[in-house]
Design a protein around this motif. Structure first.
Motif, PDB file in Angstrom:
ATOM      1  N   SER A   2       0.811  -1.215   0.000  1.00 26.25           N
ATOM      2  CA  SER A   2       0.000   0.000   0.000  1.00 26.25           C
ATOM      3  C   SER A   2       0.846   1.268   0.000  1.00 26.25           C
ATOM      4  O   SER A   2       0.348   2.334  -0.333  1.00 26.25           O
ATOM      5  N   ASP A   3       2.124   1.158   0.359  1.00 29.64           N
ATOM      6  CA  ASP A   3       2.991   2.326   0.407  1.00 29.64           C
ATOM      7  C   ASP A   3       3.709   2.599  -0.916  1.00 29.64           C
ATOM      8  O   ASP A   3       4.479   3.535  -1.023  1.00 29.64           O
ATOM      9  N   LEU A   4       3.435   1.795  -1.945  1.00 25.96           N
ATOM     10  CA  LEU A   4       4.095   1.973  -3.239  1.00 25.96           C
ATOM     11  C   LEU A   4       3.474   3.122  -4.016  1.00 25.96           C
ATOM     12  O   LEU A   4       2.266   3.355  -3.953  1.00 25.96           O
ATOM     13  N   LEU A   5       4.297   3.838  -4.755  1.00 21.32           N
ATOM     14  CA  LEU A   5       3.835   4.910  -5.627  1.00 21.32           C
ATOM     15  C   LEU A   5       3.740   4.346  -7.039  1.00 21.32           C
ATOM     16  O   LEU A   5       4.765   4.124  -7.697  1.00 21.32           O
ATOM     17  N   TRP A   6       2.521   4.069  -7.501  1.00 20.20           N
ATOM     18  CA  TRP A   6       2.305   3.461  -8.812  1.00 20.20           C
ATOM     19  C   TRP A   6       2.348   4.518  -9.898  1.00 20.20           C
ATOM     20  O   TRP A   6       1.791   5.605  -9.747  1.00 20.20           O
ATOM     21  N   GLN A   7       3.004   4.196 -11.006  1.00 24.29           N
ATOM     22  CA  GLN A   7       3.093   5.090 -12.161  1.00 24.29           C
ATOM     23  C   GLN A   7       2.517   4.381 -13.373  1.00 24.29           C
ATOM     24  O   GLN A   7       2.783   3.198 -13.588  1.00 24.29           O
ATOM     25  N   LYS A   8       1.751   5.134 -14.166  1.00 25.15           N
ATOM     26  CA  LYS A   8       1.181   4.558 -15.383  1.00 25.15           C
ATOM     27  C   LYS A   8       2.178   4.658 -16.527  1.00 25.15           C
ATOM     28  O   LYS A   8       3.044   5.525 -16.550  1.00 25.15           O
ATOM     29  N   SER A   9       2.007   3.808 -17.490  1.00 25.97           N
ATOM     30  CA  SER A   9       2.849   3.809 -18.678  1.00 25.97           C
ATOM     31  C   SER A   9       2.752   5.150 -19.405  1.00 25.97           C
ATOM     32  O   SER A   9       1.691   5.775 -19.431  1.00 25.97           O
ATOM     33  N   SER A  10       3.846   5.566 -20.007  1.00 26.57           N
ATOM     34  CA  SER A  10       3.839   6.812 -20.781  1.00 26.57           C
ATOM     35  C   SER A  10       2.977   6.691 -22.033  1.00 26.57           C
ATOM     36  O   SER A  10       2.617   7.688 -22.640  1.00 26.57           O
ATOM     37  N   TYR A  11       2.636   5.473 -22.414  1.00 25.77           N
ATOM     38  CA  TYR A  11       1.768   5.263 -23.573  1.00 25.77           C
ATOM     39  C   TYR A  11       0.295   5.409 -23.213  1.00 25.77           C
ATOM     40  O   TYR A  11      -0.562   5.394 -24.075  1.00 25.77           O
ATOM     41  N   SER A  12      -0.007   5.563 -21.940  1.00 25.27           N
ATOM     42  CA  SER A  12      -1.385   5.764 -21.507  1.00 25.27           C
ATOM     43  C   SER A  12      -1.814   7.172 -21.885  1.00 25.27           C
ATOM     44  O   SER A  12      -1.064   8.136 -21.735  1.00 25.27           O
ATOM     45  N   GLU A  22       0.953  -0.512 -14.961  1.00 27.01           N
ATOM     46  CA  GLU A  22       1.422   0.394 -13.920  1.00 27.01           C
ATOM     47  C   GLU A  22       2.649  -0.243 -13.266  1.00 27.01           C
ATOM     48  O   GLU A  22       2.735  -1.463 -13.160  1.00 27.01           O
ATOM     49  N   ALA A  23       3.584   0.587 -12.847  1.00 21.57           N
ATOM     50  CA  ALA A  23       4.818   0.084 -12.251  1.00 21.57           C
ATOM     51  C   ALA A  23       5.145   0.849 -10.977  1.00 21.57           C
ATOM     52  O   ALA A  23       4.789   2.021 -10.836  1.00 21.57           O
ATOM     53  N   ALA A  24       5.823   0.149 -10.066  1.00 20.93           N
ATOM     54  CA  ALA A  24       6.289   0.776  -8.826  1.00 20.93           C
ATOM     55  C   ALA A  24       7.590   0.101  -8.413  1.00 20.93           C
ATOM     56  O   ALA A  24       7.889  -1.009  -8.834  1.00 20.93           O
ATOM     57  N   ARG A  30      12.853  -3.856  -5.396  1.00 21.31           N
ATOM     58  CA  ARG A  30      11.936  -4.755  -6.108  1.00 21.31           C
ATOM     59  C   ARG A  30      11.065  -3.947  -7.053  1.00 21.31           C
ATOM     60  O   ARG A  30      10.678  -2.825  -6.751  1.00 21.31           O
ATOM     61  N   LEU A  31      10.751  -4.538  -8.196  1.00 22.96           N
ATOM     62  CA  LEU A  31       9.865  -3.906  -9.162  1.00 22.96           C
ATOM     63  C   LEU A  31       8.503  -4.589  -9.113  1.00 22.96           C
ATOM     64  O   LEU A  31       8.420  -5.815  -9.068  1.00 22.96           O
ATOM     65  N   TYR A  32       7.457  -3.797  -9.142  1.00 22.54           N
ATOM     66  CA  TYR A  32       6.090  -4.292  -9.089  1.00 22.54           C
ATOM     67  C   TYR A  32       5.370  -3.842 -10.358  1.00 22.54           C
ATOM     68  O   TYR A  32       5.424  -2.659 -10.719  1.00 22.54           O
ATOM     69  N   LEU A  33       4.722  -4.770 -11.026  1.00 21.07           N
ATOM     70  CA  LEU A  33       3.977  -4.475 -12.247  1.00 21.07           C
ATOM     71  C   LEU A  33       2.549  -4.971 -12.072  1.00 21.07           C
ATOM     72  O   LEU A  33       2.325  -6.041 -11.518  1.00 21.07           O
ATOM     73  N   ARG A  34       1.593  -4.187 -12.572  1.00 19.90           N
ATOM     74  CA  ARG A  34       0.201  -4.607 -12.525  1.00 19.90           C
ATOM     75  C   ARG A  34      -0.556  -3.985 -13.694  1.00 19.90           C
ATOM     76  O   ARG A  34      -0.127  -2.994 -14.282  1.00 19.90           O
ATOM     77  N   GLU A  35      -1.675  -4.583 -14.012  1.00 25.33           N
ATOM     78  CA  GLU A  35      -2.561  -4.045 -15.047  1.00 25.33           C
ATOM     79  C   GLU A  35      -3.609  -3.202 -14.339  1.00 25.33           C
ATOM     80  O   GLU A  35      -4.187  -3.622 -13.340  1.00 25.33           O
ATOM     81  N   ILE A  44       5.920  -9.363  -9.158  1.00 19.11           N
ATOM     82  CA  ILE A  44       7.060  -8.811  -8.425  1.00 19.11           C
ATOM     83  C   ILE A  44       8.334  -9.391  -9.037  1.00 19.11           C
ATOM     84  O   ILE A  44       8.469 -10.595  -9.189  1.00 19.11           O
ATOM     85  N   THR A  45       9.264  -8.510  -9.406  1.00 15.87           N
ATOM     86  CA  THR A  45      10.496  -8.943 -10.059  1.00 15.87           C
ATOM     87  C   THR A  45      11.628  -7.999  -9.674  1.00 15.87           C
ATOM     88  O   THR A  45      11.487  -7.179  -8.775  1.00 15.87           O
TER      89      THR A  45
END
Length: 59
Positions: A2-12, A22-24, A30-35, A44-45
């Motif tokens: 919940s403390d992650l700052l999610w960023q949307k793709s620049s193609y959005s 979205e990525a954080a 750690r990298l977090y990716l979600r749709e 998580i990668t």
């Protein structure tokens, strides 16, 4: 997560109804990716593995 700052793709387009990736990044690197249309599913990668995935996807 919940403390992650999610960023949307620049193609959005900025339309909140448009689905996109979205990525954080955590403080530990750690990298977090979600749709955006299903934010409960998170991949998580790390940067090394993400680069390898992207290289394979381009082939």
């Amino acid at each position: 997560m919940s403390d992650l700052l999610w960023q949307k793709s620049s193609y959005s387009s900025g339309d909140p109804n448009q689905n996109c990736i979205e990525a954080a990044r955590s403080a530990e690197g750690r990298l977090y990716l979600r749709e955006s249309n299903d934010p409960s599913v998170v991949l998580i990668t790390n940067s090394t593995r993400l680069v390898a995935l992207l290289r394979l996807a381009r082939k």
